[in-house]
Write an enzyme that holds these catalytic residues in place. Sequence first.
Site, PDB file in Angstrom:
ATOM      1  N   GLY A 161       9.856  -3.714  -4.772  1.00 19.90           N
ATOM      2  CA  GLY A 161       8.526  -3.991  -4.267  1.00 19.90           C
ATOM      3  C   GLY A 161       8.269  -3.183  -3.007  1.00 19.90           C
ATOM      4  CB  CYS A 162       5.104  -2.046  -1.446  1.00 22.61           C
ATOM      5  SG  CYS A 162       4.120  -3.531  -1.691  1.00 22.61           S
ATOM      6  CE1 TYR A 163       3.398  -6.363   3.021  1.00 24.13           C
ATOM      7  CE2 TYR A 163       3.113  -7.339   0.858  1.00 24.13           C
ATOM      8  CZ  TYR A 163       2.589  -6.969   2.082  1.00 24.13           C
ATOM      9  OH  TYR A 163       1.267  -7.198   2.363  1.00 24.13           O
TER      10      TYR A 163
ATOM     11  CD  GLN B  95       6.965   1.336   1.946  1.00 24.60           C
ATOM     12  OE1 GLN B  95       8.037   1.869   1.750  1.00 24.60           O
ATOM     13  NE2 GLN B  95       6.602   0.243   1.314  1.00 24.60           N
TER      14      GLN B  95
END
EC number: 1.2.1.38
Lengths: 345, 345, 345, 345
Positions: free
Chosen positions: A148-150, A311
């Site tokens: 996942g991004c987080y 990011q």
Amino acid sequence: MIKVGIVGGTGYTGVELLRILALHPEVQLTAITSRKEDGVKVADMYPSLRGKVDLAFSAPDKANLTECDVVFFATPHGVAMAQAQELLAAGVKVIDLAADFRLKDVAQFEKWYGIPHTCHDVLAEAVYGLPELNRAAIRNARVIGNPGCYPTTMQIGYAPLLRAGLIEADSLIADCKSGVSGAGRKAEIGILFSEASDTMKAYGVSAHRHTPETVEQLQKLTSEPVSLQFTPHLIPMIRGMHSTLYARLKTDISNEALQQLFEDAYKDEEFIDVMPFGSHPETRSVRASNMLRLALHRPGNGKNVIVLVVQDNLVKGASGQAVQCMNLMFGLPEQTGLQHVPVLP
Amino acid sequence: MIKVGIVGGTGYTGVELLRILALHPEVQLTAITSRKEDGVKVADMYPSLRGKVDLAFSAPDKANLTECDVVFFATPHGVAMAQAQELLAAGVKVIDLAADFRLKDVAQFEKWYGIPHTCHDVLAEAVYGLPELNRAAIRNARVIGNPGCYPTTMQIGYAPLLRAGLIEADSLIADCKSGVSGAGRKAEIGILFSEASDTMKAYGVSAHRHTPETVEQLQKLTSEPVSLQFTPHLIPMIRGMHSTLYARLKTDISNEALQQLFEDAYKDEEFIDVMPFGSHPETRSVRASNMLRLALHRPGNGKNVIVLVVQDNLVKGASGQAVQCMNLMFGLPEQTGLQHVPVLP
Amino acid sequence: MIKVGIVGGTGYTGVELLRILALHPEVQLTAITSRKEDGVKVADMYPSLRGKVDLAFSAPDKANLTECDVVFFATPHGVAMAQAQELLAAGVKVIDLAADFRLKDVAQFEKWYGIPHTCHDVLAEAVYGLPELNRAAIRNARVIGNPGCYPTTMQIGYAPLLRAGLIEADSLIADCKSGVSGAGRKAEIGILFSEASDTMKAYGVSAHRHTPETVEQLQKLTSEPVSLQFTPHLIPMIRGMHSTLYARLKTDISNEALQQLFEDAYKDEEFIDVMPFGSHPETRSVRASNMLRLALHRPGNGKNVIVLVVQDNLVKGASGQAVQCMNLMFGLPEQTGLQHVPVLP
Amino acid sequence: MIKVGIVGGTGYTGVELLRILALHPEVQLTAITSRKEDGVKVADMYPSLRGKVDLAFSAPDKANLTECDVVFFATPHGVAMAQAQELLAAGVKVIDLAADFRLKDVAQFEKWYGIPHTCHDVLAEAVYGLPELNRAAIRNARVIGNPGCYPTTMQIGYAPLLRAGLIEADSLIADCKSGVSGAGRKAEIGILFSEASDTMKAYGVSAHRHTPETVEQLQKLTSEPVSLQFTPHLIPMIRGMHSTLYARLKTDISNEALQQLFEDAYKDEEFIDVMPFGSHPETRSVRASNMLRLALHRPGNGKNVIVLVVQDNLVKGASGQAVQCMNLMFGLPEQTGLQHVPVLP
């Protein structure tokens, strides 16, 4: 040339894969599926790709995905697990950008995603696709659960501290902020321009799916029990993620040693930039690139260490990271096709 | 490798040149000047360039610009004209992104820019750097006046119609909209975030410098006297320019023939995309790329033809176009280093 | 106290009515309907109204709209025409913010809105609700067709010129720009934050419903045939509308006389601000208020006169104008409840 | 009528005071000073005030501030302390929106603001202008130090917990996010639209002036030593502040009791809205109003309690709060002139 298929190419991680792969020197885009857009040229839906991508969407049953070398799933949770076995059997590698192969703990998956996990065998062999912490396994993987991004920001930010045993693992606080594209390309009121611009809010504060994923991974780095308070916020920007990571030091350490710890940890990483101590990274400094930048702070030389991490949620937080994994899986230099200069301003 | 110098690299066209040139396969960034930032690493001012550009700014007198093959001026009006002669004498080519070499009519220049033109000889040989209308001359040029952002869209949009004698040249109306980066990186109240976001306005409606530049160029395409009403607007977006061009047809013509006229005019152009008749191009469809997209409309099959034109004001409207000229001047394929896929979303 | 009902209060014009009416000193909010949100407190959907509006939505059949003095329809096209007759019969006045009662020409309505008009009688008596051009009729009206947002700016901007016979009525060009809230509160991909921010585009260039409405009204002001090219654009801001109106002068006139014409035309208008000649009004200068500001330009003292008009599309372009009509219909001072100072920054 | 003077009315807190006071029923705007804009009409600088404010700026020496009943200082730090004594001597009350009278500890002031404090007597009698925590003192004050924007949110959010002794006072973490207007109306590169939109960052992480102010006030609420990690972030929105406040519970307590604690604490407060437990307040829900909304979270019923607080940084965080203080000082109902409905969308 690597023959690449994309399942579910109409969302943001799909179009971002196309943006990256269209210029990837070792890739041949072979198939892209969408039930709804069968027959529509990709560039008709996304004019930014006119002249760059000639493919048309095809219905899933018509796409010859088994002729690809690798298939990316840029789909809702639950799609990859239904198709992975067939693809693997045909010798096709699988990279899932959704959550199907992220959590090893099936019970946790089913609790947080609300659907049964129907593909335990593949899950068992799946590799968590965070190259900086898991490179060797990715090289040999047939199937990847792309982080996942987080969780990417939290793991990169906490990893050196946890591995060195410097912080209290049971009191992590991650206050994270995401651009709206993280919510996907879905027709929902809450992410309309007129609802989500010139305003901000937290969401999922009491419970969020990215907590178990992150804890499962962080726990690999320390023998102490990890406890994490993860608080996501929605910010009026298209792309970009900023995680403000708080931890309490267990032992005294100089700021220079802290900085050195991070510089050593990431000194060979193409996509991790440890900025000077006390910097304030901006999300735009990584916009449209696969870079993740971080900086350390230690207010008043006290017990709190703060790691600021930025990011692009669609690149290092999703599609760029997936391509980075693909490069590893096919023995290419890791940065192939990923050397974009961030777009600023 | 082409040795490139940049004078005045701290503004938006400067950093955009760096973004493009950092990955240009035939370029070696050799010098970048800034009086104020002498000694500062470029990447310290623009963290987006960390790991991509190693140069430091140097004061103009210290930079060995005469050792370059080409020097870009990303400076305020008036700087290039003061240095061009010396550089040309040393065999260095010059590309000015400001207005010093755009207007052949010195009186017009001095009227609109409020400074004397001190370099008539160079102006006389300077070539207007719009490749699609002026390619042969650019190939042989030593000095280029790079077009303004607005004029690029107006010329590309009106040129086929004017050359074909289809429209009344004396009643052109160009209603143009620009992102805020077009105003530059200057500490001015009017372009603060809190002043320029969630709002819009026209500016310079009664008179704007880009009118004489555009008229001078358009006049080359027709023997009828050109009259242009150009109305710029400031839009709350970082990059992007949208020009809505109105013209009145003199003779009847089918929509198919109109479309064909444009498709023929630009069929070999790498960076001009004639979209299907009746399309509505979005500025984001060219974001961070050198593409210009346009589409034709003819409401009610009446006398008005409307050309919608979009470009990224910092790329095709400035730095990308300058690199396109450089490629031509050095005999490279025109698209070298300019093949970015637009960033969407 | 005027008892007010609102049908369809969940959209942006609905919540804007609530924002205005909550503090209107002569209004008692009595009923607000929504089929989908029956029983939900308005303030639960719109937390901005917590402590200001206590009402809950009720299903249309449960709301006692016939007990109101006036009912606003903040609904899709077609709803008001189905209910107006019953309400009028019960002595309730009707103000429709959709298009049901805007176009007198039924054929035009059916062509542009794609539904049959089922309420010709009411349409026949309906009054077009633009107070500055139609005040007397509004005072005596039982049913109001509230103008569209774009048409309001075009009529206010062109009216003095047309009435004075100064411009060529058959060559009007209105290049108009709207904030995204004008598209309503609908779950549609195209108006997502990630689709509509940091970008812009034109839409409906070849044909748009607001053209026939505007022409029908403008035609009342002149005996010459009116022809209008109306070009709408979507701008990344929440509220705000900027219309750039072009016209060609038929006769010579001084700029002072032009300015005087507009100042005289609107000298008694509370909500029209004629700014100094050559000004550039910003949309934020009217944000969240019922003001419309305009300014005149005449580039090069030539044949083109340009009128720049700004308004808040949700206030003067919709709900504020509707309340202005209500005030007139009930004999209140026109500005009652509408004296907000625009929110800037 | 209260005669009001404003010193330094050209910045955002100044124009926001004007927006509020222009419709305040008990106020007569009497003087507004600006050295630079002497003679300029306020409405020429801020067209949003055309027709609402007739005053012109006057140079400080020409303004008869001593004839006012109260003078607001919307100036940089250091201005109010130079003029307060003279005004007080003339019987004029003083409300400073800068920091001159916020910190009782002179050494702290001089350390954080870098200027000597030249007005110790007035500082000694100055009252901290946070009505919800300090109402009685404000009523009798002659001079007010209006709280900083961030400190307002932190104090309102932590106060009930600290007073009840429920949390560890020495480990507070406040992760705060502000719109860009908080940085003021200054010609600085960092807050340009093209620098600050579609991006975010933290700033001042290692040290920020609002920490000592907040700690000084919080310390009044508990005998335990307060330690606060305050981390500000810049968010691409004009107005709005979102504070995510973390605290660790010392004792077990039910969520219902926690919620009750806050509801009791603020039950009589006009401008504090305790939302239902587990809500996620948005900054737009208070846009352009004096409301502060908050909500409690307790993830996993664990040791962390999280308070989410939103306010408009220019209203409750600055000018609205100052007017709230003025109302108290002059015996008016506290909400006079402050009952705006938040602007949404």
